[in-house]
Enzyme design. Structure first.
Site, short mmCIF file in Angstrom:
data_model
loop_
_atom_site.label_atom_id
_atom_site.label_comp_id
_atom_site.label_asym_id
_atom_site.label_seq_id
_atom_site.Cartn_x
_atom_site.Cartn_y
_atom_site.Cartn_z
N TYR A 73 -2.05 -0.51 10.48
CA TYR A 73 -2.03 -1.01 9.09
C TYR A 73 -0.77 -0.52 8.37
CZ TYR A 73 -3.61 -1.17 4.17
OH TYR A 73 -3.72 -1.37 2.81
N SER B 144 0.87 -1.18 0.00
CA SER B 144 0.00 0.00 0.00
C SER B 144 0.90 1.22 0.00
CB SER B 144 -0.87 0.02 1.26
OG SER B 144 -1.46 1.29 1.42
N1 LIG Z 1 -8.67 -0.83 -1.50
C1 LIG Z 1 -7.69 0.04 -1.40
O1 LIG Z 1 -7.88 1.26 -1.53
C2 LIG Z 1 -6.27 -0.43 -1.16
C3 LIG Z 1 -5.25 0.52 -1.23
C4 LIG Z 1 -3.94 0.13 -1.03
C5 LIG Z 1 -3.66 -1.20 -0.77
N2 LIG Z 1 -4.65 -2.11 -0.71
C6 LIG Z 1 -4.25 -3.49 -0.42
O2 LIG Z 1 -4.80 -4.35 -1.39
C7 LIG Z 1 -5.09 -5.60 -0.80
C8 LIG Z 1 -6.55 -5.94 -1.03
O3 LIG Z 1 -7.33 -4.88 -0.50
P1 LIG Z 1 -8.90 -4.80 -0.71
O4 LIG Z 1 -9.28 -3.37 -0.53
O5 LIG Z 1 -9.27 -5.52 -1.93
O6 LIG Z 1 -9.37 -5.61 0.60
P2 LIG Z 1 -10.78 -6.23 1.00
O7 LIG Z 1 -10.98 -5.83 2.43
O8 LIG Z 1 -11.82 -5.94 0.00
O9 LIG Z 1 -10.47 -7.80 0.94
C9 LIG Z 1 -9.57 -8.38 1.82
C10 LIG Z 1 -9.38 -9.82 1.45
O10 LIG Z 1 -8.45 -10.37 2.39
C11 LIG Z 1 -9.05 -11.43 3.09
N3 LIG Z 1 -8.60 -11.43 4.48
C12 LIG Z 1 -8.61 -10.40 5.35
N4 LIG Z 1 -8.16 -10.84 6.54
C13 LIG Z 1 -7.85 -12.15 6.40
C14 LIG Z 1 -7.36 -13.15 7.26
N5 LIG Z 1 -7.08 -12.90 8.55
N6 LIG Z 1 -7.20 -14.41 6.78
C15 LIG Z 1 -7.50 -14.69 5.48
N7 LIG Z 1 -7.96 -13.78 4.60
C16 LIG Z 1 -8.14 -12.52 5.08
C17 LIG Z 1 -10.55 -11.23 2.98
O11 LIG Z 1 -11.24 -12.45 3.17
C18 LIG Z 1 -10.66 -10.65 1.58
O12 LIG Z 1 -10.64 -11.70 0.65
C19 LIG Z 1 -4.70 -5.50 0.66
O13 LIG Z 1 -3.40 -5.99 0.83
C20 LIG Z 1 -4.75 -4.02 0.91
O14 LIG Z 1 -3.90 -3.64 1.97
C21 LIG Z 1 -5.97 -1.76 -0.89
#
Ligand SMILES: NC(=O)c1ccc[n+]([C@@H]2O[C@H](COP(=O)([O-])OP(=O)(O)OC[C@H]3O[C@@H](n4cnc5c(N)ncnc54)[C@H](O)[C@@H]3O)[C@@H](O)[C@H]2O)c1
Length: 263
Positions: free
Chosen positions: A151, A138
């Protein structure tokens, strides 16, 4: 197809960015191990993709032995392992007042230690396939928003791990480790998360230019498109790299003209 016959574990693929990456990988010819917390959502993704090209395993990624179970499932289902996408993360809001020891330990367990253990568990197979790892970080890794303290710490650790292993594993095992740092991405969860943080129902339609110079934030499919390059042989021997995927530079940015806040 750019990922023909590759076998890829995509963690956190029941929703959001992970789901988009898994679907894109299959469109590029790969077979995927889907995993995440939500059994119902995982089954929906599996039904969309079809069980000839995917299997689903629901488990908390920080549970003891989860990494071994995922690697075994890849081998049992598809005979090998070519790549790991460490995407699952606990996106938790906390600041200096609300980050207690339990929260900090848990966010590091899920977002930093679990990816490490999965790489460790998969290394033998990745060495055989001269495979690769793609960590999803991120832009918060560089410093992060004040209300994403725990985070951000976990993502900082992940970024250092990518650089460390991206060097050592490439040299000693022929395994590449790279990372993409998404900026702000509009996933189904992010839509809801920001409402819980007090933003309006349609917050993503009127974002200030400071946050979204293009007028919108990123889509999961745009992150998935970038992931294909890092997972495919097109990225050659490149390893230990961290690439930011945001619509402005994270370092050395010009002072924004628009200083209004989101509401
Ligand atoms: N959405 C954003 O704006 C954004 C920005 C920067 C980085 N990210 C990163 O991208 C990645 C995906 O983000 P997203 O927004 O799609 O997340 P999301 O919250 O939509 O999905 C998270 C996923 O991780 C799984 N997960 C969470 N905790 C878990 C655990 N303890 N065990 C097993 N699975 C687990 C959930 O089941 C889900 O499939 C993450 O690494 C997040 O940090 C997202």
């Amino acid at each position: 197809m750019r990922l023909e016959d590759k076998v890829i574990i995509v963690t956190g693929s029941t929703t959001g960015i992970g789901k988009a990456i898994a679907k894109r990988c299959v469109r590029e010819g790969a077979k995927v191990v889907l995993t995440g917390l939500e059994e119902n959502l995982g089954k929906e993704v599996l039904a969309e993709i079809g069980d000839a090209n995917a299997v689903f395993h629901a488990e908390d990624i920080s549970a003891d032995g989860c990494a071994d179970r995922l690697v075994s499932l890849a081998k049992k289902s598809f005979g090998k392992l070519d790549a790991i996408v460490n995407n699952a993360a606990w996106v938790v809001s906390s600041d200096i007042q609300t980050t207690d020891k339990y929260l900090l330990q848990k966010v590091i367990d899920v977002n930093t230690i679990a990816p490490f253990l999965l790489i460790q568990a998969g290394l033998e197979e990745l060495q055989k396939s001269r495979g690769c790892v793609l960590n999803i970080g991120s832009v918060n890794a560089y410093s992060g928003e004040p209300n994403l303290l725990g985070y951000s710490i976990s993502k900082g650790g992940l970024m250092t791990m990518t650089r460390n292993l991206g060097d050592a594993l490439m040299r000693d095992y022929g395994v590449r480790v790279n990372q993409i740092n998404p900026g702000w991405v509009l996933t189904e969860r992010e839509r809801e998360r920001k409402k819980l943080h007090g933003l309006s129902e349609t917050w993503y339609e009127k974002l200030p230019a400071m946050y979204a110079p293009s007028g919108r934030i990123l889509w999961p499919e745009e992150i998935a498109a970038a992931a294909v390059y890092w997972l495919s042989d097109e990225s050659g021997p490149i390893s230990g790299q961290v690439v930011d995927l945001e619509q402005h530079p994270m370092i050395g940015r010009n002072a924004p003209k628009d200083t209004s806040t989101i509401n």
